[in-house]
Design a protein around this motif. Structure first.
Motif, mmCIF file in Angstrom:
data_model
loop_
_atom_site.group_PDB
_atom_site.id
_atom_site.type_symbol
_atom_site.label_atom_id
_atom_site.label_comp_id
_atom_site.label_asym_id
_atom_site.label_seq_id
_atom_site.Cartn_x
_atom_site.Cartn_y
_atom_site.Cartn_z
ATOM 1 N N UNK A 166 -4.415 -12.827 -11.182
ATOM 2 C CA UNK A 166 -3.197 -13.620 -11.289
ATOM 3 C C UNK A 166 -2.000 -13.624 -10.262
ATOM 4 N N UNK A 167 -1.798 -12.526 -9.719
ATOM 5 C CA UNK A 167 -0.980 -12.131 -8.664
ATOM 6 C C UNK A 167 -1.461 -12.853 -7.292
ATOM 7 N N UNK A 168 -2.651 -13.102 -7.319
ATOM 8 C CA UNK A 168 -3.111 -13.516 -5.948
ATOM 9 C C UNK A 168 -2.852 -15.300 -6.068
ATOM 10 N N UNK A 169 -2.908 -15.606 -7.229
ATOM 11 C CA UNK A 169 -2.794 -17.126 -7.182
ATOM 12 C C UNK A 169 -1.033 -17.409 -7.134
ATOM 13 N N UNK A 170 -0.553 -16.386 -7.869
ATOM 14 C CA UNK A 170 0.954 -16.659 -7.844
ATOM 15 C C UNK A 170 1.661 -16.300 -6.291
ATOM 16 N N UNK A 171 0.988 -15.574 -5.533
ATOM 17 C CA UNK A 171 1.430 -15.292 -4.507
ATOM 18 C C UNK A 171 1.118 -16.466 -3.398
ATOM 19 N N UNK A 172 -0.107 -17.206 -3.864
ATOM 20 C CA UNK A 172 -0.521 -18.168 -3.120
ATOM 21 C C UNK A 172 0.760 -19.436 -3.389
#
Length: 329
Positions: A61-67
């Motif tokens: 989830x953090x990957x998507x939010x960082x994107x």
């Protein structure tokens, strides 16, 4: 012997290699070529803000939010572009999840800023729908006039118009069969009397070989492309003194005129080819601010205001106590 433990085997697939699998899967599912091209173009933008060598098993989830944060900070993308990239990335991630390459997590897309959709004004429509002099004009100008009238009479999408063949138009039944739609479901749209007359006359100049030819073509009789129609109508509009242009604007103008005429929303849903009424309702909601202008232009209270209520001009509307005074007649 070493005992097996309940530890998930970590794969070494990267986002780059996984995307290749995703595209292959799209081809197996027989998605439209335009859809596949869209994903490939979107991928090139996505990897500007997401490392394509990241291992899929490390995505969370953090990957998507960082994107999302990266796109906001390091690009000039508007909310619609951000939403599109995020939606495409979500689709790719869901494919990875289905393949069990990564753990599942809930993906929430960023919201899109809704702006009033600007439709063509009546003055602009009058210019665009003025029939050219057939004896003097070129075929392209005449064709552009007919295409504009067709867009405004049916509200269809650009990709649908490009793929209409002459055999898809039944002038005896006053209908057009749209075989190429966004959801791949064939659509039949009634044609009004005026566009039927326009098409009948147009076909006399179309010089087609058989009814398998495309209804609208270039000067060589070949199928038009998205870019060629966009450029053609841009030139056509400007030649008519209409600076604002846009294919989708024609579709919105159709929807606006339909609603202002008091026609059924359910019928509009069917004509626009929306899979559900909610999509049509959202479409109409975006038009609300635009419709407000029309409401202001016809303000029944203001029309009768002068006849029934007016402000006293004496002492600029103030009585002896200095308070505003309204005089009724």
């Amino acid at each position: 012997m070493k005992r097996l433990k309940m530890t998930r085997v970590k794969n070494d697939k990267t986002f780059k290699s996984g995307f290749k699998e995703f595209i292959s899967n799209c081809k197996v599912k027989n998605l439209r070529e335009a859809t596949i091209n869209h994903y490939e173009i979107s991928y090139k933008q996505i990897i500007k803000y997401l490392d394509e060598n990241i291992e899929i098993s490390d995505i969370n989830k953090n990957t998507f939010e960082k994107f999302i944060v990266n796109v906001k900070e390091y690009s000039n993308a508007n909310s619609q572009t951000l939403h599109t990239y995020s939606r495409d990335l979500k689709t790719i991630f869901h494919f990875f999840m289905d393949q069990e390459y990564m753990q599942r997590f809930k993906i929430i897309l960023p919201k899109v800023d809704k702006y009033p959709i600007e439709a063509y004004t009546d003055e602009e429509l009058e210019k665009l729908l003025k029939k050219p002099n057939i004896r003097k004009c070129e075929f392209t100008e005449y064709r552009n006039y007919v295409m504009t009238a067709f867009f405004l009479s049916t509200g269809i999408r650009l990709t649908s118009l490009i793929n209409i063949k002459i055999k898809d138009v039944s002038l005896s039944q006053d209908i057009v069969n749209i075989m190429h739609t966004k959801n791949r479901k064939a659509l039949t749209i009634p044609l009004n009397n005026q566009i039927v007359k326009i098409i009948k006359e147009y076909l006399n100049y179309r010089q087609y070989k058989d009814d398998g030819d495309y209804l609208f073509c270039n000067i060589y009789g070949k199928q038009l492309t998205k870019s060629s129609i966009t450029q053609a109508l841009l030139s056509y509009n400007r030649s008519r003194g209409v600076e604002h242009t846009g294919i989708h604007r024609l579709r919105h103008t159709f929807a606006k005129k339909w609603i202002l005429a008091g026609n059924s929303v359910v019928s509009l849903q069917r004509i626009l080819g929306h899979s559900n009424l909610q999509m049509t309702q959202n479409y109409i909601n975006i038009l609300v601010s635009d419709l407000k202008k029309d409401v202001d232009n016809y303000n029944i209270l203001q029309e009768f205001n002068k006849s029934f209520i007016k402000l006293s001009n004496k002492n600029k509307g103030e009585n002896y106590n200095g308070k505003n005074q309204v005089e009724s007649i």
